[in-house]
Design a protein around this motif. Structure first.
Motif, PDB file in Angstrom:
ATOM      1  N   ASP A 191     -52.469 -16.587  10.426  1.00 20.79           N
ATOM      2  CA  ASP A 191     -52.938 -17.929  10.816  1.00 20.79           C
ATOM      3  C   ASP A 191     -51.556 -18.784  10.788  1.00 20.79           C
ATOM      4  O   ASP A 191     -51.218 -19.638  11.410  1.00 20.79           O
ATOM      5  CB  ASP A 191     -53.934 -18.621  10.378  1.00 20.79           C
ATOM      6  CG  ASP A 191     -55.064 -18.108  10.579  1.00 20.79           C
ATOM      7  OD1 ASP A 191     -55.629 -18.177  11.856  1.00 20.79           O
ATOM      8  OD2 ASP A 191     -55.641 -17.173   9.960  1.00 20.79           O
ATOM      9  N   ILE A 192     -51.011 -18.825   9.743  1.00 13.83           N
ATOM     10  CA  ILE A 192     -49.549 -19.416   9.155  1.00 13.83           C
ATOM     11  C   ILE A 192     -48.661 -18.296   8.677  1.00 13.83           C
ATOM     12  O   ILE A 192     -48.899 -17.709   7.668  1.00 13.83           O
ATOM     13  CB  ILE A 192     -49.583 -20.411   8.455  1.00 13.83           C
ATOM     14  CG1 ILE A 192     -50.636 -21.702   8.850  1.00 13.83           C
ATOM     15  CG2 ILE A 192     -48.214 -21.094   8.205  1.00 13.83           C
ATOM     16  CD1 ILE A 192     -50.521 -22.863   8.098  1.00 13.83           C
TER      17      ILE A 192
ATOM     18  N   VAL B 289     -58.976 -20.288   2.241  1.00 14.87           N
ATOM     19  CA  VAL B 289     -57.520 -19.518   2.629  1.00 14.87           C
ATOM     20  C   VAL B 289     -57.409 -18.101   1.813  1.00 14.87           C
ATOM     21  O   VAL B 289     -57.668 -17.972   0.588  1.00 14.87           O
ATOM     22  CB  VAL B 289     -56.352 -20.524   2.206  1.00 14.87           C
ATOM     23  CG1 VAL B 289     -54.912 -19.821   2.365  1.00 14.87           C
ATOM     24  CG2 VAL B 289     -56.438 -21.797   3.040  1.00 14.87           C
ATOM     25  N   VAL B 290     -56.938 -17.280   2.460  1.00 15.65           N
ATOM     26  CA  VAL B 290     -56.549 -15.889   2.161  1.00 15.65           C
ATOM     27  C   VAL B 290     -54.923 -15.859   1.971  1.00 15.65           C
ATOM     28  O   VAL B 290     -54.353 -15.814   3.106  1.00 15.65           O
ATOM     29  CB  VAL B 290     -57.021 -14.787   2.932  1.00 15.65           C
ATOM     30  CG1 VAL B 290     -56.681 -13.333   2.429  1.00 15.65           C
ATOM     31  CG2 VAL B 290     -58.675 -14.947   3.008  1.00 15.65           C
ATOM     32  N   TRP B 291     -54.424 -15.529   0.633  1.00 15.35           N
ATOM     33  CA  TRP B 291     -52.884 -15.670   0.661  1.00 15.35           C
ATOM     34  C   TRP B 291     -52.400 -14.106   0.490  1.00 15.35           C
ATOM     35  O   TRP B 291     -52.871 -13.363  -0.337  1.00 15.35           O
ATOM     36  CB  TRP B 291     -52.664 -16.329  -0.784  1.00 15.35           C
ATOM     37  CG  TRP B 291     -53.493 -17.819  -0.812  1.00 15.35           C
ATOM     38  CD1 TRP B 291     -54.563 -18.071  -1.388  1.00 15.35           C
ATOM     39  CD2 TRP B 291     -52.832 -18.982  -0.454  1.00 15.35           C
ATOM     40  NE1 TRP B 291     -54.745 -19.449  -1.206  1.00 15.35           N
ATOM     41  CE2 TRP B 291     -53.603 -19.877  -0.624  1.00 15.35           C
ATOM     42  CE3 TRP B 291     -51.416 -19.201   0.193  1.00 15.35           C
ATOM     43  CZ2 TRP B 291     -53.513 -21.397  -0.570  1.00 15.35           C
ATOM     44  CZ3 TRP B 291     -51.196 -20.673   0.274  1.00 15.35           C
ATOM     45  CH2 TRP B 291     -52.391 -21.680   0.110  1.00 15.35           C
TER      46      TRP B 291
ATOM     47  N   PHE C  87     -54.499 -11.171  -1.222  1.00  6.29           N
ATOM     48  CA  PHE C  87     -54.356 -10.126  -0.431  1.00  6.29           C
ATOM     49  C   PHE C  87     -53.098  -9.633  -0.440  1.00  6.29           C
ATOM     50  O   PHE C  87     -52.140  -9.643   0.532  1.00  6.29           O
ATOM     51  CB  PHE C  87     -54.723 -10.361   1.110  1.00  6.29           C
ATOM     52  CG  PHE C  87     -55.049  -9.384   1.895  1.00  6.29           C
ATOM     53  CD1 PHE C  87     -56.487  -9.024   2.090  1.00  6.29           C
ATOM     54  CD2 PHE C  87     -54.019  -8.700   2.783  1.00  6.29           C
ATOM     55  CE1 PHE C  87     -56.790  -8.159   2.801  1.00  6.29           C
ATOM     56  CE2 PHE C  87     -54.522  -7.651   3.410  1.00  6.29           C
ATOM     57  CZ  PHE C  87     -55.780  -7.331   3.608  1.00  6.29           C
ATOM     58  N   PRO C  88     -52.796  -9.146  -1.768  1.00  4.95           N
ATOM     59  CA  PRO C  88     -51.514  -8.422  -1.973  1.00  4.95           C
ATOM     60  C   PRO C  88     -51.175  -6.984  -1.111  1.00  4.95           C
ATOM     61  O   PRO C  88     -52.151  -6.283  -0.888  1.00  4.95           O
ATOM     62  CB  PRO C  88     -51.160  -8.415  -3.427  1.00  4.95           C
ATOM     63  CG  PRO C  88     -52.818  -8.087  -3.945  1.00  4.95           C
ATOM     64  CD  PRO C  88     -53.197  -8.925  -2.729  1.00  4.95           C
TER      65      PRO C  88
ATOM     66  N   VAL D  68     -58.815 -18.433   6.713  1.00  8.43           N
ATOM     67  CA  VAL D  68     -57.438 -18.824   7.138  1.00  8.43           C
ATOM     68  C   VAL D  68     -56.491 -17.640   6.448  1.00  8.43           C
ATOM     69  O   VAL D  68     -56.329 -17.669   5.137  1.00  8.43           O
ATOM     70  CB  VAL D  68     -56.989 -20.265   6.920  1.00  8.43           C
ATOM     71  CG1 VAL D  68     -55.612 -20.256   7.309  1.00  8.43           C
ATOM     72  CG2 VAL D  68     -58.009 -21.279   7.949  1.00  8.43           C
ATOM     73  N   ALA D  69     -55.729 -16.803   7.193  1.00  9.28           N
ATOM     74  CA  ALA D  69     -54.798 -15.898   6.340  1.00  9.28           C
ATOM     75  C   ALA D  69     -53.364 -16.681   6.500  1.00  9.28           C
ATOM     76  O   ALA D  69     -52.799 -16.993   7.644  1.00  9.28           O
ATOM     77  CB  ALA D  69     -54.746 -14.763   7.375  1.00  9.28           C
ATOM     78  N   VAL D  70     -52.808 -16.705   5.251  1.00  8.09           N
ATOM     79  CA  VAL D  70     -51.605 -17.431   5.040  1.00  8.09           C
ATOM     80  C   VAL D  70     -50.531 -16.372   4.544  1.00  8.09           C
ATOM     81  O   VAL D  70     -50.711 -15.813   3.454  1.00  8.09           O
ATOM     82  CB  VAL D  70     -51.580 -18.644   4.145  1.00  8.09           C
ATOM     83  CG1 VAL D  70     -50.232 -19.001   3.868  1.00  8.09           C
ATOM     84  CG2 VAL D  70     -52.257 -19.921   4.815  1.00  8.09           C
TER      85      VAL D  70
END
Length: 248
Positions: free
Chosen positions: A137-138, A69-71, A107-108, A38-40
């Motif tokens: 995703d969000i 979750v990938v931030w 994921f900067p 899930v990409a946030v």
């Protein structure tokens, strides 16, 4: 919590603590709707910083959230992550590191590159991991007093032009280079959440919802095209004077 349906999306008015709880609920809910990552996309400003402190204090990230979750951030200033102006830097120092989120799930933006190369490389890395037809995703956003959102400012050249990538670099007059989600990126997000809290945004909110529709001058109004997947989280102070009962 008060809820309203508007032409810019669903609006929830709730206290700040409840807003943080709702933010976390939305992220958890995204996990239920997919079996993969899930990409946030986080955002900058005082409200996200307060959320990070709240999340760290309450140990709000479960093991599943840490693993799946990938931030990232929906926009970024072209400064080192250690700089106080770095959106991802605050998220990392205040929430991700204290809660032991794996480096693989961070994921900067590659801000060590020149702005346009940074955007190109970010798009390349994004497309390899998630695919070009998928954005966040969000996507969490804020809104400035001039109705800007992400790094899409009034009269931004990215608005109203053909730009097929999810992300781009833009030189904001008097503020310098930024890298940001594009209007096309908005169309590929599954859910867009706009959080606005505190006093001082009443006029901007009124103009966004009740003023003349002109997304080039009021970039936040770009979200009208995606209202079916836009959720506004406002605290009572921010919502003061916004006559949502009128319908918009």
């Amino acid at each position: 919590m008060k809820s309203f349906s508007t032409s810019l999306g669903q609006v929830h008015v709730l206290g700040k603590e409840a807003l943080f709880v709702e933010t976390m609920r939305l992220i958890k809910n995204a996990l239920k709707n997919t079996d993969g990552e899930v990409a946030v996309g986080l955002t900058g400003g005082s409200t996200p910083k307060a959320f990070y402190a709240w999340a760290a204090k309450h140990q709000a990230l479960s093991s599943e959230l840490k693993e799946r979750v990938v931030w990232s951030t929906s926009d970024e200033r072209c400064v080192p992550e250690s700089d106080d102006n770095s959106n991802f830097g605050h998220a990392n120092r205040d929430m991700l590191q204290p809660l032991d989120v794996p480096e693989l799930n961070k994921f900067p933006w590659p801000v060590e590159l020149d702005p346009e190369a940074c955007a190109d490389e970010f798009n390349h890395r994004w497309n390899e991991r998630f695919g070009p037809s998928h954005c966040f995703d969000i996507c969490f956003l804020g809104m400035g007093g001039d109705n800007h959102t992400a790094s899409l400012f009034p009269n931004c050249p990215l608005i109203g032009t053909q730009h097929h990538e999810n992300f781009a670099a833009i030189n904001w007059p008097e503020r310098g280079w930024r890298v940001t989600i594009t209007p096309e990126g908005f169309s590929r997000c599954k859910l867009i959440v706009v959080s606005v809290t505190g006093e001082g945004k009443e006029e901007a909110l009124f103009q966004a919802f009740h003023g003349e529709f002109n997304p080039r001058h009021k970039p936040i109004q770009l979200l009208k095209a995606h209202s079916h997947k836009v959720l506004w989280l406002l605290d009572p102070a921010a919502a003061t004077g916004l006559d949502l009962d009128m319908g918009v």
